[in-house]
Design a protein around this motif. Sequence first.
Motif, PDB file in Angstrom:
ATOM      1  N   MET B  48       0.815  -1.211   0.000  1.00  0.00           N
ATOM      2  CA  MET B  48       0.000   0.000   0.000  1.00  0.00           C
ATOM      3  C   MET B  48       0.851   1.264   0.000  1.00  0.00           C
ATOM      4  N   ASN B  49       2.017   1.204   0.609  1.00  0.00           N
ATOM      5  CA  ASN B  49       2.879   2.384   0.586  1.00  0.00           C
ATOM      6  C   ASN B  49       3.359   2.689  -0.830  1.00  0.00           C
ATOM      7  N   ILE B  50       3.565   1.641  -1.630  1.00  0.00           N
ATOM      8  CA  ILE B  50       3.918   1.885  -3.040  1.00  0.00           C
ATOM      9  C   ILE B  50       2.698   2.453  -3.774  1.00  0.00           C
ATOM     10  N   ILE B  52       0.175   4.110  -2.617  1.00  0.00           N
ATOM     11  CA  ILE B  52      -0.247   5.439  -2.184  1.00  0.00           C
ATOM     12  C   ILE B  52       0.852   6.494  -2.349  1.00  0.00           C
ATOM     13  N   HIS B  53       2.093   6.123  -2.069  1.00  0.00           N
ATOM     14  CA  HIS B  53       3.130   7.153  -1.990  1.00  0.00           C
ATOM     15  C   HIS B  53       4.140   7.150  -3.134  1.00  0.00           C
ATOM     16  N   ALA B  54       4.241   6.060  -3.882  1.00  0.00           N
ATOM     17  CA  ALA B  54       5.287   5.995  -4.907  1.00  0.00           C
ATOM     18  C   ALA B  54       4.690   6.025  -6.321  1.00  0.00           C
ATOM     19  N   ASN B  73      10.555  -2.373  -3.273  1.00  0.00           N
ATOM     20  CA  ASN B  73      11.421  -1.408  -3.947  1.00  0.00           C
ATOM     21  C   ASN B  73      10.559  -0.520  -4.823  1.00  0.00           C
ATOM     22  N   ASP B  74      10.753   0.777  -4.703  1.00  0.00           N
ATOM     23  CA  ASP B  74       9.936   1.625  -5.569  1.00  0.00           C
ATOM     24  C   ASP B  74      10.709   2.791  -6.161  1.00  0.00           C
ATOM     25  N   GLU B  75      10.139   3.284  -7.264  1.00  0.00           N
ATOM     26  CA  GLU B  75      10.572   4.555  -7.830  1.00  0.00           C
ATOM     27  C   GLU B  75       9.535   5.559  -7.374  1.00  0.00           C
ATOM     28  N   PRO B  77       8.998   9.476  -4.760  1.00  0.00           N
ATOM     29  CA  PRO B  77       9.526  10.715  -4.174  1.00  0.00           C
ATOM     30  C   PRO B  77      10.574  10.481  -3.082  1.00  0.00           C
ATOM     31  N   GLY B  78      10.625   9.255  -2.537  1.00  0.00           N
ATOM     32  CA  GLY B  78      11.521   8.997  -1.417  1.00  0.00           C
ATOM     33  C   GLY B  78      10.965   9.574  -0.127  1.00  0.00           C
ATOM     34  N   ILE B  79      11.626   9.239   0.981  1.00  0.00           N
ATOM     35  CA  ILE B  79      11.168   9.705   2.300  1.00  0.00           C
ATOM     36  C   ILE B  79      12.210  10.662   2.870  1.00  0.00           C
ATOM     37  N   PRO B  80      11.861  11.938   3.004  1.00  0.00           N
ATOM     38  CA  PRO B  80      12.841  12.933   3.461  1.00  0.00           C
ATOM     39  C   PRO B  80      13.321  12.694   4.903  1.00  0.00           C
ATOM     40  N   LEU B  84      10.671  10.499  11.249  1.00  0.00           N
ATOM     41  CA  LEU B  84       9.338  11.099  11.274  1.00  0.00           C
ATOM     42  C   LEU B  84       8.324  10.155  10.633  1.00  0.00           C
ATOM     43  N   ALA B  85       8.706   9.552   9.514  1.00  0.00           N
ATOM     44  CA  ALA B  85       7.799   8.651   8.792  1.00  0.00           C
ATOM     45  C   ALA B  85       7.410   7.444   9.650  1.00  0.00           C
ATOM     46  N   PHE B  86       8.303   7.043  10.560  1.00  0.00           N
ATOM     47  CA  PHE B  86       8.016   5.889  11.422  1.00  0.00           C
ATOM     48  C   PHE B  86       7.186   6.255  12.650  1.00  0.00           C
ATOM     49  N   GLY B  89       0.958   7.795  13.327  1.00  0.00           N
ATOM     50  CA  GLY B  89       0.049   8.897  13.033  1.00  0.00           C
ATOM     51  C   GLY B  89       0.579   9.864  11.993  1.00  0.00           C
ATOM     52  N   TYR B  90       1.892   9.779  11.688  1.00  0.00           N
ATOM     53  CA  TYR B  90       2.420  10.686  10.666  1.00  0.00           C
ATOM     54  C   TYR B  90       2.063  10.153   9.287  1.00  0.00           C
ATOM     55  N   SER B  91       1.418  10.985   8.489  1.00  0.00           N
ATOM     56  CA  SER B  91       1.038  10.573   7.140  1.00  0.00           C
ATOM     57  C   SER B  91       0.929  11.765   6.205  1.00  0.00           C
ATOM     58  N   THR B  92       1.375  11.565   4.983  1.00  0.00           N
ATOM     59  CA  THR B  92       1.196  12.600   3.963  1.00  0.00           C
ATOM     60  C   THR B  92       0.159  12.142   2.925  1.00  0.00           C
ATOM     61  N   ALA B  93      -0.573  11.097   3.249  1.00  0.00           N
ATOM     62  CA  ALA B  93      -1.561  10.560   2.297  1.00  0.00           C
ATOM     63  C   ALA B  93      -2.611  11.615   1.971  1.00  0.00           C
ATOM     64  N   PHE B 102      -7.304   4.486   4.487  1.00  0.00           N
ATOM     65  CA  PHE B 102      -5.833   4.397   4.448  1.00  0.00           C
ATOM     66  C   PHE B 102      -5.277   5.688   5.052  1.00  0.00           C
ATOM     67  N   GLY B 103      -3.941   5.746   5.147  1.00  0.00           N
ATOM     68  CA  GLY B 103      -3.333   7.001   5.578  1.00  0.00           C
ATOM     69  C   GLY B 103      -3.488   7.298   7.056  1.00  0.00           C
ATOM     70  N   ALA B 104      -3.507   6.256   7.864  1.00  0.00           N
ATOM     71  CA  ALA B 104      -3.588   6.456   9.310  1.00  0.00           C
ATOM     72  C   ALA B 104      -2.199   6.698   9.910  1.00  0.00           C
ATOM     73  N   GLY B 105      -1.182   6.576   9.073  1.00  0.00           N
ATOM     74  CA  GLY B 105       0.177   6.751   9.582  1.00  0.00           C
ATOM     75  C   GLY B 105       0.613   5.593  10.463  1.00  0.00           C
ATOM     76  N   MET B 106       0.050   4.427  10.209  1.00  0.00           N
ATOM     77  CA  MET B 106       0.383   3.248  11.021  1.00  0.00           C
ATOM     78  C   MET B 106       1.061   2.158  10.202  1.00  0.00           C
ATOM     79  N   GLY B 107       1.308   2.434   8.934  1.00  0.00           N
ATOM     80  CA  GLY B 107       1.870   1.408   8.062  1.00  0.00           C
ATOM     81  C   GLY B 107       3.296   1.041   8.419  1.00  0.00           C
ATOM     82  N   LEU B 108       4.162   2.036   8.453  1.00  0.00           N
ATOM     83  CA  LEU B 108       5.564   1.761   8.813  1.00  0.00           C
ATOM     84  C   LEU B 108       5.673   1.248  10.254  1.00  0.00           C
ATOM     85  N   PRO B 109       4.948   1.843  11.222  1.00  0.00           N
ATOM     86  CA  PRO B 109       4.973   1.253  12.576  1.00  0.00           C
ATOM     87  C   PRO B 109       4.503  -0.208  12.603  1.00  0.00           C
ATOM     88  N   ASN B 110       3.483  -0.532  11.815  1.00  0.00           N
ATOM     89  CA  ASN B 110       3.043  -1.937  11.733  1.00  0.00           C
ATOM     90  C   ASN B 110       4.138  -2.825  11.152  1.00  0.00           C
TER      91      ASN B 110
HETATM   92  N1  LIG Z   1       7.366   4.046  -0.345  1.00  0.00           N
HETATM   93  C1  LIG Z   1       7.254   5.312   0.091  1.00  0.00           C
HETATM   94  N2  LIG Z   1       7.622   6.345  -0.700  1.00  0.00           N
HETATM   95  C2  LIG Z   1       7.516   7.622  -0.275  1.00  0.00           C
HETATM   96  N3  LIG Z   1       7.046   7.975   0.944  1.00  0.00           N
HETATM   97  C3  LIG Z   1       6.670   6.992   1.771  1.00  0.00           C
HETATM   98  C4  LIG Z   1       6.753   5.615   1.399  1.00  0.00           C
HETATM   99  N4  LIG Z   1       6.331   4.869   2.438  1.00  0.00           N
HETATM  100  C5  LIG Z   1       5.994   5.735   3.408  1.00  0.00           C
HETATM  101  N5  LIG Z   1       6.207   7.017   3.027  1.00  0.00           N
HETATM  102  C6  LIG Z   1       6.000   8.248   3.834  1.00  0.00           C
HETATM  103  O1  LIG Z   1       5.927   7.888   5.201  1.00  0.00           O
HETATM  104  C7  LIG Z   1       4.651   8.264   5.740  1.00  0.00           C
HETATM  105  C8  LIG Z   1       4.196   7.265   6.768  1.00  0.00           C
HETATM  106  O2  LIG Z   1       3.977   5.990   6.169  1.00  0.00           O
HETATM  107  P1  LIG Z   1       2.986   4.971   6.860  1.00  0.00           P
HETATM  108  O3  LIG Z   1       3.410   4.779   8.281  1.00  0.00           O
HETATM  109  O4  LIG Z   1       2.885   3.751   6.024  1.00  0.00           O
HETATM  110  O5  LIG Z   1       1.602   5.741   6.904  1.00  0.00           O
HETATM  111  P2  LIG Z   1       0.546   6.066   5.736  1.00  0.00           P
HETATM  112  O6  LIG Z   1       0.881   5.199   4.567  1.00  0.00           O
HETATM  113  O7  LIG Z   1      -0.745   5.736   6.362  1.00  0.00           O
HETATM  114  O8  LIG Z   1       0.695   7.506   5.418  1.00  0.00           O
HETATM  115  C9  LIG Z   1       3.757   8.376   4.527  1.00  0.00           C
HETATM  116  O9  LIG Z   1       2.621   9.185   4.739  1.00  0.00           O
HETATM  117  C10 LIG Z   1       4.704   8.943   3.488  1.00  0.00           C
HETATM  118  O10 LIG Z   1       4.889  10.323   3.701  1.00  0.00           O
END
Ligand SMILES: Nc1ncnc2c1ncn2[C@@H]1O[C@H](COP(=O)(O)OP(=O)(O)O)[C@@H](O)[C@H]1O
Lengths: 117, 141
Positions: B48-50, B52-54, B73-75, B77-80, B84-86, B89-93, B102-110
């Motif tokens: 889902m991160n690919i 939604i975010h890639a 692996n994705d092409e 924007p990358g994660i600045p 913070l991304a971990f 609750g942090y999400s840029t979705a 989606f976009g609860a900011g719980m994906g990476l923590p999960n």
């Molecule tokens: N593959 C990715 N490419 C770019 N940004 C990502 C990627 N995975 C995560 N991120 C960034 O990290 C944030 C937090 O990710 P995540 O914990 O999965 O929450 P969510 O997907 O609900 O926003 C995302 O909102 C996004 O800003």
Amino acid sequence: MSLWNKIMESLELKLLTSPETLKRQVRGAYCGDLLSDVLAHVAPGDLWVTIHRHRNVVAVSTLTNVSGVVITGDRYPDRETLEVAEREAIPLLVTKLNNFQASGKLYQIFSEYSQEM
Amino acid sequence: MEMTFDVKSMDFKRAGEAAGKIKKALQLVGMEIDTVRRAVIVAYEAEMNIVIHARQGTLTAKVHPDRLEIEANDEGPGIPDIDLAFQEGYSTAPEHVREMGFGAGMGLPNIKRFSDDLEIESKIDVGTQLKTIIYNQTSGE
Ligand SMILES: Nc1ncnc2c1ncn2[C@@H]1O[C@H](COP(=O)(O)OP(=O)(O)O)[C@@H](O)[C@H]1O
Ligand SMILES: [Mg+2]
């Protein structure tokens, strides 16, 4: 009365998929609208109570082995979502009750049910 | 055994297919139920991160008798700011994605919680590589 029947009656559920999809045993319930939260906390066999009605609900349900999905607030899934649910054998049920009301009724059913056992 | 699936950006029709196929394969080879459950969570969140975010990417599962490696692996924007991304609750979705749950900011923590080992590398405007290891065992998280 079977547990499924009891739940259907108490929550005034309407089953939108075929009766054959009601084949799993209900073991409990979980209510949530954040998919990541449901993914991490729902247990196999749980009934999932949610406001969502799009097809990704079916994907999450298949991945987590829930026994069914209760879509609350008189919201109906579209045809496409129903087709995917049918194919994946995930029962989709709708109710006029909201998340809180539906969960309350389920909580009551399961407290009584565990006492009976 | 190794399998790789293509994942496309904003394709909510096929979202979860890759994780679903990984789940079936793990069940077929007889991985422990708890291992499969954790793998499903990690794989779905990474997929889902690919979506939604890639822009596009791949989800790979490498199955060994004692462990499983799930890589995304994705092409994109990358994660600045990875720390913070971990944060929970942090999400840029975007809003329309949040409305779907989606976009609860719980994906990476999960992913962190349900894997045993995790490495992440990300380059701005290039993409993100995530590597996780899940040991095949019955006990806990
Ligand atoms: N593959 C990715 N490419 C770019 N940004 C990502 C990627 N995975 C995560 N991120 C960034 O990290 C944030 C937090 O990710 P995540 O914990 O999965 O929450 P969510 O997907 O609900 O926003 C995302 O909102 C996004 O800003
Ligand atoms: Mg995510």
